[in-house]
Design a protein around this motif. Sequence first.
Motif, mmCIF file in Angstrom:
data_model
loop_
_atom_site.group_PDB
_atom_site.id
_atom_site.type_symbol
_atom_site.label_atom_id
_atom_site.label_comp_id
_atom_site.label_asym_id
_atom_site.label_seq_id
_atom_site.Cartn_x
_atom_site.Cartn_y
_atom_site.Cartn_z
ATOM 1 N N ILE A 182 10.112 4.899 -0.026
ATOM 2 C CA ILE A 182 8.741 5.091 -0.512
ATOM 3 C C ILE A 182 8.277 3.875 -1.304
ATOM 4 C CG2 ILE A 182 7.305 6.440 -2.089
ATOM 5 C CD1 ILE A 182 8.983 8.900 -1.193
ATOM 6 N N LYS A 183 9.146 3.348 -2.161
ATOM 7 C CA LYS A 183 8.772 2.205 -2.989
ATOM 8 C C LYS A 183 8.656 0.913 -2.194
ATOM 9 C CE LYS A 183 10.458 3.880 -7.407
ATOM 10 N NZ LYS A 183 11.369 3.628 -8.538
ATOM 11 N N SER A 184 9.311 0.826 -1.059
ATOM 12 C CA SER A 184 9.289 -0.418 -0.287
ATOM 13 C C SER A 184 8.327 -0.355 0.902
ATOM 14 C CB SER A 184 10.694 -0.754 0.214
ATOM 15 O OG SER A 184 11.127 0.209 1.146
ATOM 16 N N ARG A 185 7.462 0.644 0.938
ATOM 17 C CA ARG A 185 6.536 0.775 2.067
ATOM 18 C C ARG A 185 5.585 -0.411 2.130
ATOM 19 N NH1 ARG A 185 1.439 1.298 1.635
ATOM 20 N NH2 ARG A 185 0.493 1.870 -0.314
ATOM 21 N N ARG A 186 4.985 -0.611 3.280
ATOM 22 C CA ARG A 186 4.018 -1.697 3.433
ATOM 23 C C ARG A 186 2.902 -1.236 4.352
ATOM 24 N NH1 ARG A 186 5.684 -5.090 8.200
ATOM 25 N NH2 ARG A 186 7.337 -3.898 9.147
ATOM 26 N N SER A 187 1.762 -1.862 4.202
ATOM 27 C CA SER A 187 0.619 -1.547 5.054
ATOM 28 C C SER A 187 0.583 -2.529 6.216
ATOM 29 C CB SER A 187 -0.679 -1.653 4.259
ATOM 30 O OG SER A 187 -0.692 -0.695 3.233
ATOM 31 N N ILE A 188 0.217 -2.020 7.371
ATOM 32 C CA ILE A 188 0.108 -2.865 8.562
ATOM 33 C C ILE A 188 -1.350 -2.845 9.003
ATOM 34 C CG2 ILE A 188 0.825 -3.160 10.952
ATOM 35 C CD1 ILE A 188 3.466 -1.803 10.174
#
Length: 58
Positions: free
Chosen positions: A8-14
Amino acid sequence: MQDVIKLIKSRRSIRKHRDQEAPREILEDPVDCGRLAPLGYNRQPWVFVVVNEKELKQ
């Protein structure tokens, strides 16, 4: 549990996506997790619709 928190903390938007359909197996997991999320009084008011065909999305 720590693995989930780390994800969850390392998510990213594409913002740029490939022009190809996602495999069904990839789409089933998030939908299933949403279905299993706890709700008050076990109400299940949702309807999931997954559109994977380019013509239908347009």
